[in-house]
Design an enzyme around this catalytic site. Sequence first.
Site, PDB file in Angstrom:
ATOM      1  N   ALA A  84       0.824  -1.213   0.000  1.00  0.00           N
ATOM      2  CA  ALA A  84       0.000   0.000   0.000  1.00  0.00           C
ATOM      3  C   ALA A  84       0.855   1.258   0.000  1.00  0.00           C
ATOM      4  CB  ALA A  84      -0.919  -0.006   1.214  1.00  0.00           C
ATOM      5  N   ARG A 142      -1.975   7.622 -11.640  1.00  0.00           N
ATOM      6  CA  ARG A 142      -3.076   7.654 -12.612  1.00  0.00           C
ATOM      7  C   ARG A 142      -4.408   8.030 -11.971  1.00  0.00           C
ATOM      8  NH1 ARG A 142      -2.503   2.035 -15.695  1.00  0.00           N
ATOM      9  NH2 ARG A 142      -1.279   1.493 -13.839  1.00  0.00           N
ATOM     10  N   GLN A 185       8.195   1.670   3.118  1.00  0.00           N
ATOM     11  CA  GLN A 185       8.986   1.657   1.892  1.00  0.00           C
ATOM     12  C   GLN A 185       9.315   3.102   1.551  1.00  0.00           C
ATOM     13  OE1 GLN A 185       7.072   0.331  -1.735  1.00  0.00           O
ATOM     14  NE2 GLN A 185       8.999  -0.408  -2.602  1.00  0.00           N
TER      15      GLN A 185
END
Length: 457
Positions: free
Chosen positions: A10, A16, A73
């Site tokens: 996630a 986009r 991350q």
Amino acid sequence: MAATYAIVLAAGLGTRMKSKRSKVMHPVCGKPMVGHVVDTLTALGVDEIVVVVGHGAEAVRAYLGDRVRYAVQEEQLGTGHAVRCAAPILGEREGTTFVLCGDTPLLRPETLAAMRQEHERKQAAVTLLTTTAVDPTGYGRVVRDGAGDVVRIVEHKDATEEERRIREINTGTYCFDNRKLFSALEEVTNDNAQGEYYLTDCVAILRRRGETVAAHYTPDEAETIGINDRVALARAEAILRRRINEAHMKNGVTIVDPATTYIDAGVMIGRDTVILPGTRLAGETVIGEDAVIGPYTEILDSQIGSGVVIRHSVIVKSAVADGAEIGPFAHLRPGTRIGEGVRVGNFVEVKNSVIGPRSKAAHLTYIGDADVGADVNFGCGSVVVNYDGRTKHRTVVEDGAFIGCNTNLVAPVRVGKGAYTAAGSTITDDVPDYALAIARARQINKPEYVKKWKSEA
């Protein structure tokens, strides 16, 4: 059964989507898509869930709270890199680990349970969830050998023309032997068109090691879709809305026109309730049995009793007791509690108020910050004047009182038990029990005034 873990990816921004909001926090039928994924894993009985966060991490943490653990991350270097970020939490564990994307809200617990069963039956190092895509463009293709075994997954941008003709796709959902997953990740490189560390490379690595690579096929392509833009978001919303409506109908709810009925994932509805067209039921709304809701009604985070009728109205964070009738064109604002058998009619607004059993406000009335007893009648055009420009004040209307048409109750004020107010009154002082309060200017008639006024014009 071995312990089961899950890693939910996630961390992506989702460019986009063209949104300031993290992609996985976009709602589908009233719930962020990452919430659907975590709920599915919870229903499956997963022992521990790790959500890998990056962009929008604060919002994801605020929403999921302590239901899951988090890995960060810092740089988005691919799916393999994202999973590796969970190594400090899960890297040394024994068991089975699901890896899912946080943008796949349509996955069912039943599908993941069947996938896990297949994984354990074959004693596989990894099991892929695959499906057949009508248009596989953009998806990783599942390459099999002559015996039908999975050899590798090739990403669309790295695929040859022959490989791009394959219609069986990798859905991005996996079941791994946990230790073998993190061992294989150590060999993954970024030597590809994207310069990223692909989780899919683990499949070929494990196969080279002689491990079993399995695939669990689902014929329902729609269940596996990932949401990358607003078009896919709308498609997922439509699919999940249909599922939700069908589940309610199978449980004994009549939905007259499912195509125009919008029910969020958290809503509960009792048997023999009828939902009419154009109705939206949102949030944590609960509706009892034998109610009639709609048409063209919106209810958010509210508790609605049995036998209630609500027509053409908006109800937000309120409670309506059994047998009440609301609307048409009523508005119940947050903090409102409506008693049994109450009638709130057309163009009546109630805010942060308690209205006792069998009381009525039939039309064109505002009741704000009030405590209203049982069997009270508000005449047409009555207004509770609750705000002095700085502070909200409360009004009390006791049992059996009668509020005449076009009465202003200027808070703070109390109307006693069984008291009446005369039509057109502005009440600024408390009214004793069973008293009649008249607070209006005396009428004066001036004979022939109109004729004289017109003659002078």
